[in-house]
Design a protein around this motif. Structure first.
Motif, PDB file in Angstrom:
ATOM      1  N   ASN A 193     -50.843 -31.080  31.701  1.00  0.00           N
ATOM      2  CA  ASN A 193     -50.378 -29.739  32.066  1.00  0.00           C
ATOM      3  C   ASN A 193     -50.569 -28.707  30.963  1.00  0.00           C
ATOM      4  O   ASN A 193     -50.494 -27.502  31.212  1.00  0.00           O
ATOM      5  N   GLN A 213     -51.241 -22.347  32.867  1.00  0.00           N
ATOM      6  CA  GLN A 213     -50.387 -23.095  33.778  1.00  0.00           C
ATOM      7  C   GLN A 213     -49.142 -22.316  34.187  1.00  0.00           C
ATOM      8  O   GLN A 213     -48.588 -22.536  35.244  1.00  0.00           O
ATOM      9  N   CYS A 214     -48.678 -21.426  33.329  1.00  0.00           N
ATOM     10  CA  CYS A 214     -47.467 -20.651  33.610  1.00  0.00           C
ATOM     11  C   CYS A 214     -47.852 -19.243  34.037  1.00  0.00           C
ATOM     12  O   CYS A 214     -48.524 -18.528  33.301  1.00  0.00           O
ATOM     13  N   ASN A 269     -52.429 -17.304  28.082  1.00  0.00           N
ATOM     14  CA  ASN A 269     -53.314 -18.414  28.371  1.00  0.00           C
ATOM     15  C   ASN A 269     -53.671 -19.124  27.064  1.00  0.00           C
ATOM     16  O   ASN A 269     -54.177 -18.505  26.130  1.00  0.00           O
ATOM     17  N   CYS A 286     -42.765 -24.463  31.940  1.00  0.00           N
ATOM     18  CA  CYS A 286     -42.799 -23.031  32.243  1.00  0.00           C
ATOM     19  C   CYS A 286     -41.383 -22.532  32.528  1.00  0.00           C
ATOM     20  O   CYS A 286     -41.004 -21.435  32.112  1.00  0.00           O
TER      21      CYS A 286
END
Length: 451
Positions: free
Chosen positions: A244, A249-250, A255, A292
């Motif tokens: 992950n 991802q969040c 990024n 996240c």
């Protein structure tokens, strides 16, 4: 041959013994409040007393114990040549995933000792300190799980503990909190070599420095330590094993393509714990942002464990990078407080031997010159070559005989003797590490044009 045969028999005996050890009641994937956590930790300490030691390093504002469980063959005391490792979680009370991950890590280690060869070797050769919650008051203050900010972030006095440590780059005159002071005192009692601090709210492994000055590279939107190559490797070691921790991802977050970042490049932070560990305690620490959502639903916890288990184990193994040993005088007496550093990567607070004359230097494979310095004597230079393939659960061992006659004047040993004032304020911008790479130049240009 006889020694190897004996060691082999001992490992075999441990594997069989592991099958007979009592099991800890299976830890469920839910949130464990202070009383539940204490029951679990005390149960582990009782059932696995030969490899664990439970103790409190202090109390929170509201009187809750700051528990640490130690796992190792000699859990109650340091053994020469065995490096000290630590994990700390829940520094922000509302960032909860790390707290539960460390409880499950404890269960995994003690129940797999003697059954899993990797875990058994890790416990044989490492002393592992695990603090599931540095901020129990904050955790208990959260009434409703939330992905974003809550009052539980701070401690019982409403202080952010990750802004509460002395800072090497500027004055940090905040009131030191009981939890912060407890950690600072703890760092004086052990020769910690490697550490990680578990947080939530993003997915990234962040490495020092969190704060900086032009001499550490801030004009190029970063702040680098003399050991930047090692820190990038450590961060990559963790992130690369968590599927992950790659890319965006969040949502609505930065990024991080490789899942790592320099702390200052992400955002400057004054009074952070990882910088304090590296500068004053000779301990390499990184910050792991593992979710996240700061306080996700508990049905997600098993997924977080599966995503992070391999990373948590592999990261502990990195405490065996580089070179270690003792410094002796010509009579064979170990020498404390001797500076031992790589010639071209000196620390603003020099790294010194502990009371046993031990040193530990985390280094990647390569050729290095160690500069060994005793006050009043000429430096002693010695070359070491760290092999490409590290030894199993052991850094390269290099004892050093310091060539001088006579006795050293007794000096009190303290790994935190460096003054707690802004140490980097007059550092010149001379380090090659502070010169911008093409990548960082393009990133900086992008921010200028489009921010």
């Amino acid at each position: 041959m006889e020694v190897r045969a004996c060691a082999g028999k001992m490992d075999f005996a441990r594997l069989w013994l592991g099958l007979l050890l009592p099991l800890v009641a299976t830890l469920d994937f839910s949130y464990h409040h202070q009383e539940e956590m204490e029951v679990f930790l005390k149960n582990v300490a009782q059932n696995y007393s030969s490899i664990t030691h439970l103790h409190s390093i202090g109390k929170s504002v509201k009187g809750r114990n700051l528990w640490v469980l130690v796992v190792g063959r000699s859990p109650k005391e340091h053994r020469i040549g065995i490096p000290e490792f630590k994990y700390v979680a829940n520094m922000h009370g509302d960032e909860t995933v790390g707290r539960e991950l460390l409880l499950h890590l404890i269960e995994y280690l003690v129940t797999h000792d003697g059954k899993d060869l990797e875990v058994t070797n890790l416990i044989n050769n490492t002393r592992i300190h695990i603090m599931p919650s540095m901020n129990p008051d904050g955790f208990e203050a959260v009434r409703k799980p939330d992905c974003f900010y809550s009052n539980g972030r701070e401690n019982g006095n409403f202080y952010d503990l990750n802004r509460n440590f002395p800072d090497a780059f500027e004055f940090n005159n905040v009131s030191r909190q009981p939890e912060t002071m407890a950690v600072m005192e703890w760092l004086k009692t052990e020769t910690f070599v490697l550490s990680a601090n578990l947080h939530g709210g993003a997915l990234v492994a962040s490495y020092p420095f969190d704060n900086g000055v032009p001499g550490t590279g801030t004009l190029h939107s970063r702040s680098l330590t003399p050991d930047d190559d090692v820190f990038q490797y450590l961060a990559n070691t963790y992130a690369s094993r968590n599927p992950n921790m790659k890319g965006d991802q969040c949502k609505n977050k930065m990024n991080f393509p490789d899942g790592i970042t320099n702390g200052y490049s992400w955002y400057p932070l004054k009074g952070g714990m990882q910088d304090y560990n590296y500068i004053w305690a000779q301990c390499f620490e990184i910050t792991l942002e593992l979710s996240c959502c700061k306080y996700p639903r508990e049905e997600k916890l098993s997924t977080f464990w599966n995503l992070n288990k391999a990373s948590l184990i592999e990261y502990i193994k990195q405490v065996h990078l580089g070179v270690k040993g003792q410094v002796f005088d010509q009579s064979g007496n170990p020498l404390p407080n001797v500076i031992v550093e790589v010639q071209d990567r000196k620390h603003i607070c020099p790294y010194k031997t502990n009371k046993f004359g031990e040193y530990y230097l985390l280094l990647l494979p390569g050729s290095y010159t160690l500069n060994v310095t005793v006050p009043g004597h000429h430096p002693h230079l010695t070359k070491v070559i760290i092999p490409q393939k590290s030894q199993d659960f052991s850094a390269l061992k290099k004892d050093i005989l310091f060539p001088f006659r006579g006795q050293l004047d007794p000096v009190p040993v303290s790994n935190l003797a460096c003054p707690r004032i802004p140490l980097y304020s007059n550092l010149p911008s001379h380090s090659a590490a502070t010169k911008p790479s093409l990548f960082l130049f393009l990133v900086t240009l992008f921010h200028i044009l489009f921010k």
